[in-house]
Design a protein around this motif. Structure first.
Motif, mmCIF file in Angstrom:
data_model
loop_
_atom_site.group_PDB
_atom_site.id
_atom_site.type_symbol
_atom_site.label_atom_id
_atom_site.label_comp_id
_atom_site.label_asym_id
_atom_site.label_seq_id
_atom_site.Cartn_x
_atom_site.Cartn_y
_atom_site.Cartn_z
ATOM 1 N N LYS A 148 0.869 -1.265 0.028
ATOM 2 C CA LYS A 148 -0.051 0.155 -0.076
ATOM 3 C C LYS A 148 0.681 1.349 0.014
ATOM 4 O O LYS A 148 0.279 2.334 0.161
ATOM 5 C CB LYS A 148 -1.047 0.034 1.338
ATOM 6 N N GLU A 149 2.147 1.314 -0.324
ATOM 7 C CA GLU A 149 2.924 2.300 -0.431
ATOM 8 C C GLU A 149 4.110 1.724 -1.202
ATOM 9 O O GLU A 149 4.380 0.746 -1.506
ATOM 10 C CB GLU A 149 3.584 2.624 1.119
ATOM 11 N N ARG A 150 5.277 2.792 -1.595
ATOM 12 C CA ARG A 150 6.313 2.452 -2.273
ATOM 13 C C ARG A 150 7.238 1.367 -1.621
ATOM 14 O O ARG A 150 7.414 1.506 -0.558
ATOM 15 C CB ARG A 150 7.007 3.752 -2.558
ATOM 16 N N TRP A 152 5.247 -0.582 -3.902
ATOM 17 C CA TRP A 152 4.116 -1.019 -4.495
ATOM 18 C C TRP A 152 3.918 -2.575 -4.579
ATOM 19 O O TRP A 152 2.760 -2.842 -4.647
ATOM 20 C CB TRP A 152 3.879 -0.036 -5.662
ATOM 21 N N LYS A 246 -0.250 8.798 -3.161
ATOM 22 C CA LYS A 246 1.088 8.086 -2.715
ATOM 23 C C LYS A 246 0.562 6.889 -2.033
ATOM 24 O O LYS A 246 1.769 6.427 -1.404
ATOM 25 C CB LYS A 246 1.829 9.247 -2.014
ATOM 26 N N GLU A 247 -0.394 6.641 -1.414
ATOM 27 C CA GLU A 247 -0.818 5.517 -0.567
ATOM 28 C C GLU A 247 -2.132 4.950 -0.992
ATOM 29 O O GLU A 247 -3.110 5.312 -1.079
ATOM 30 C CB GLU A 247 -1.028 5.891 0.975
#
Length: 493
Positions: A148-150, A152, A246-247
């Protein structure tokens, strides 16, 4: 031998710009002297861990060539044709220069409408893996799991259908397999694992199985995906920056209810149960087509159809499936055991579909196939001018896809322009990443738009703009695929 004289994957493959970020060199290092680290551009490259070893200060032994023997671009690797013949010669029924060896080719989709509506195209790859777990043919899977964040996505080892259900979807940027495969190679637990892999990874796994008996015993199937080129993590930064989120969960290919056909897919960020989507056929599509964030090793690849995998999946980019808004899968089988599973899925009505002519399968991917293979010979010639080591490629095969009127000098001029473009774009992408990763949506969207505009301007400046959008590209590709030089008769019935 001194450290300066010692050759490993860093001094040979990475230094030459041939790395494809698969991570198998780090996974297979007996001394754990390599780790995958992200560069400023977003590539994942092997680096020395600087752990102390008895022979030198970095832990890399001068008597070991494990990383070079496993690297798909390494000096000890056989080409795809040789590997495939050793693996599939007894199971294959035919051969095409474009596809490699094959046992059978199919088109289809899952029969369950609920699964079909959730799948990006056909849903057969995920369902085959689920079927293998149900039939107790495998115990575990290695494939990218969404985050759910980089960054990814992250490659992991999973064991259940519930975990598999959360992992469906396409991944277009590099996700190294070093951590997930290291336990399979050196761990004590005996497993039967299927690995979902792109062509370069599949080839590296075959090299791995030759060197490590544990890998040969524990990796039962390699499930391949067709690849037109992998991107660095900066491509994901561009996409999320363009969307302004971003999220959340990143979907590279998303089909929507009421969509008129399977070609008009969208990218999507799912954040807090709200979907933020954009069409592929705009700014993201241009950035993809120009390969502005492509891995340097992908410029030298001549394998599109994952010729060393037991089975291969792709989307059916064919006119007869144009009006199917949810898409269809095409399948190439090479392994008899998996071919029997595929046939059983069709017979039991779990899947809908039928056999398809292998030449139609080749035609479905003619654009990336023609574009990549027709450029490899000139790129290799250019690389030889600048590097002591250059990977061995199937140049005779690639030259079959080049028009006789396109002279070697013209090819070399085009290759030089393309590499100047790639070099320029690497600098521009790297300089834009801070703004693309900004949590301020206006800042990230503006940076994405400016980077897209810079891509178009650079393409025009270096003379690759008209090459990408040439109206003759499709005709050239179809002519290359249909020419007698690229077609072969079945080896045996």
């Amino acid at each position: 031998m001194t450290n300066q004289e010692h050759k490993n994957v860093i001094s040979t493959i990475v230094a030459g710009g041939f790395c494809s970020s698969c991570g198998l060199c780090a996974a297979s290092c007996p001394r754990n002297a390599l780790t995958m680290r992200e560069t400023d551009f977003g590539e994942m490259l092997p680096c020395l861990t600087h752990t102390a070893g008895p022979e030198d200060t970095c832990g890399c032994s001068s008597n070991c060539n494990s990383c070079l023997s496993i690297c798909p671009h390494g000096p000890f690797s056989q080409d795809e044709d040789q590997i495939a013949r050793n693996l599939f010669q007894n199971d294959a029924t035919g051969h095409l220069d474009s596809l490699g060896l094959y046992r059978a080719c199919y088109q289809g989709r899952v029969a369950d409408d609920k699964k079909y509506m959730q799948a990006p195209c056909g849903g057969l790859c995920t369902d085959l893996l689920s079927s293998l777990l149900e039939r107790n043919r495998i115990d575990s899977l290695v494939l990218p799991i969404p985050l759910k964040e980089r960054p990814w996505f992250e490659s992991r080892l999973i064991h259940t259908k519930e975990e598999l259900a959360q992992a469906g979807g396409s991944v277009y940027h590099c996700t190294p397999m070093d951590l997930s495969l290291r336990d399979i190679i050196f761990g004590k637990e005996e497993t039967r694992t299927a690995v979902v892999a792109l062509p370069c990874v599949a080839k590296a796994i075959r090299n791995l199985q030759l060197r490590f008996p544990t890998a040969k015993r524990r990796i039962k199937f390699v499930v391949g995906l067709v690849c037109g080129g992998l991107r660095a993590r900066s491509f994901a930064d561009f996409i999320t920056g363009f969307i302004g989120i971003k999220e959340g969960r990143l979907f590279y290919r998303r089909t929507l209810a009421g969509q008129k056909d399977s070609y008009h897919t969208r990218i999507e960020m799912l954040a807090k149960d709200k979907a933020h989507s954009r069409s592929w056929y705009g700014i993201p599509g241009h950035f993809w087509v120009y390969e502005a964030a492509s891995l340097s090793g992908c410029h030298y690849c001549d394998d599109i159809f994952c010729e060393t995998a037991d089975i291969v999946y792709m989307e059916a980019f064919l006119p007869e499936f144009l009006n199917d808004s949810r898409g269809r899968n095409l399948i190439i089988t090479r392994n008899k055991e998996l071919d029997d599973v595929v046939q059983d899925c069709f017979r039991s009505k779990r899947w809908q579909g039928d056999l398809i002519d292998p030449q139609r399968v080749a035609t479905s991917q003619y654009k990336p196939l023609y574009k990549r293979r027709s450029r490899v010979p000139a790129r290799i010639r250019l690389a030889r001018q600048n590097n002591d080591y250059v990977p061995q490629k199937r140049l005779d095969l690639c030259e079959k896809f080049i028009s006789p009127s396109f002279t070697s000098k013209a090819q070399d001029r085009q290759a030089k322009r393309e590499f100047k473009f790639f070099s320029s774009m690497r600098g521009k992408v790297t300089a834009s990443l801070k703004q693309l990763r900004s949590v301020n949506p206006r800042t990230s969207r503006r940076a994405a738009f400016l980077l897209w505009w810079s891509t178009l301007c650079c393409a025009a400046w270096y003379g690759v703009f008209e090459k990408v959008f040439s109206t003759n590209l499709n005709k050239k590709a179809e002519h290359a695929l249909n020419s007698p030089a690229t077609q072969n008769q079945p080896e045996h019935e």
